[in-house]
Design an enzyme around this catalytic site. Structure first.
Site: not given
Length: 290
Positions: A51-53, A120, A168, A178
């Site tokens: 994931h990216y935040t 993340e 994700h 993401d």
């Protein structure tokens, strides 16, 4: 006679349990014997999800520790280094469920929070300007080094299959984007992390077509569903749902164009991946546009 022998064997086994402290664990109010191990079991963790935040370091940490969303690991924007190794933040024990995947589906399984580890990564994701032009933000080298080290360790310990290392957007393509089009999937695959199609196989399946020649939508739908995108419609229509899933696939494997169009190169990549990582499916003919 057989009954007497079985009773004697059981007595020896029970006696062995009672006298072997390494195989018997004392708990609150009882003892648990570890003498026998069932064959019918496997690791709970079967998936690794990236994931990216879309937040900065402070906001990412605050959100992932104080709200009803979490991940097992957080990789900061510029990870610290200790004795030449990156420092990542573990927020949830691996034997516990983190709330990172949400409503999710991959290759016949749903609710992937139950069977996955989530990573993340602090990254803005993307921004759109007033004209609708989208800018994606790259991952820096320190982050990539940390991602690779962490992912390799998790994959090794849980024997996670390459096709179960996912974004994700792969497991929730209708609502998530993401880790984005600039996530280094190809580079990581070269390190043994995740999947990537063989170029020769892609060329074979492209079959001298132009990469952006329209592909048969129903055929592409069947291919992507077989590869793992279980929510893919099978109606032969390039509807919004189909386009979003195609775009998620392109973001992972063909990031130079993620428009969600059903084209020949996307179809060829799907066929190459299926040949490499999936059981054979009923042949789907390559349809040329008229």
């Amino acid at each position: 006679m057989k009954k007497m022998m079985a009773t004697a064997i059981l007595a020896v086994m029970v006696s062995g349990c009672a006298t072997s402290p390494t195989e018997t664990e004392e708990r609150d109010g009882y003892f648990a014997s570890h003498t026998f191990t069932a064959v019918g079991q496997n690791e709970r963790v079967r998936y690794l999800v990236m994931h990216y935040t879309a937040l900065d370091d402070a906001q990412s940490l605050d959100t992932l520790t104080k709200e009803q969303v979490s991940a097992h690991y957080l990789i900061p924007h510029l990870p610290e280094s200790r004795r030449g190794k990156p420092v990542v933040l573990q927020l949830v024990d691996e034997n516990k469920r983190a709330w990172h995947a949400g409503v999710s589906n991959w290759n016949g399984r749903s609710n992937l929070n139950d069977t996955s580890i989530g990573i993340e990564i602090v990254n803005p994701g993307f921004t759109d300007d007033m004209l609708g032009h989208r800018t994606w933000y790259p991952y820096n080298e320190k982050q990539i080094v940390a991602i690779a080290a962490l992912a390799k360790d998790i994959i090794h310990r849980y024997q996670i299959m390459p096709d179960n290392v996912l974004g994700h957007s792969d497991i929730a393509p209708l609502r998530k984007q993401d880790p984005g089009k600039l996530f280094p999937w190809e580079r990581l695959a070269a390190m043994g992390i995740g999947t990537w199609p063989d170029r020769a196989q892609v060329s074979k399946y492209l079959a001298n077509r132009s990469p952006y020649e329209p592909a048969d939508i129903r055929s592409l739908q069947a291919l992507l569903k077989h590869y793992g995108y279980g929510e893919m419609p099978q109606n032969g229509i390039l509807d919004d749902k189909t386009r979003k899933i195609i775009a998620a696939f392109q973001m992972h494997f063909r990031p130079n164009d993620i428009g969600g169009n059903a084209d020949a190169e996307t179809e060829a990549i799907a066929r190459a991946l299926i040949e490499k990582y999936r059981e054979p499916m009923t042949p789907v003919p390559i349809e040329r546009s008229l």
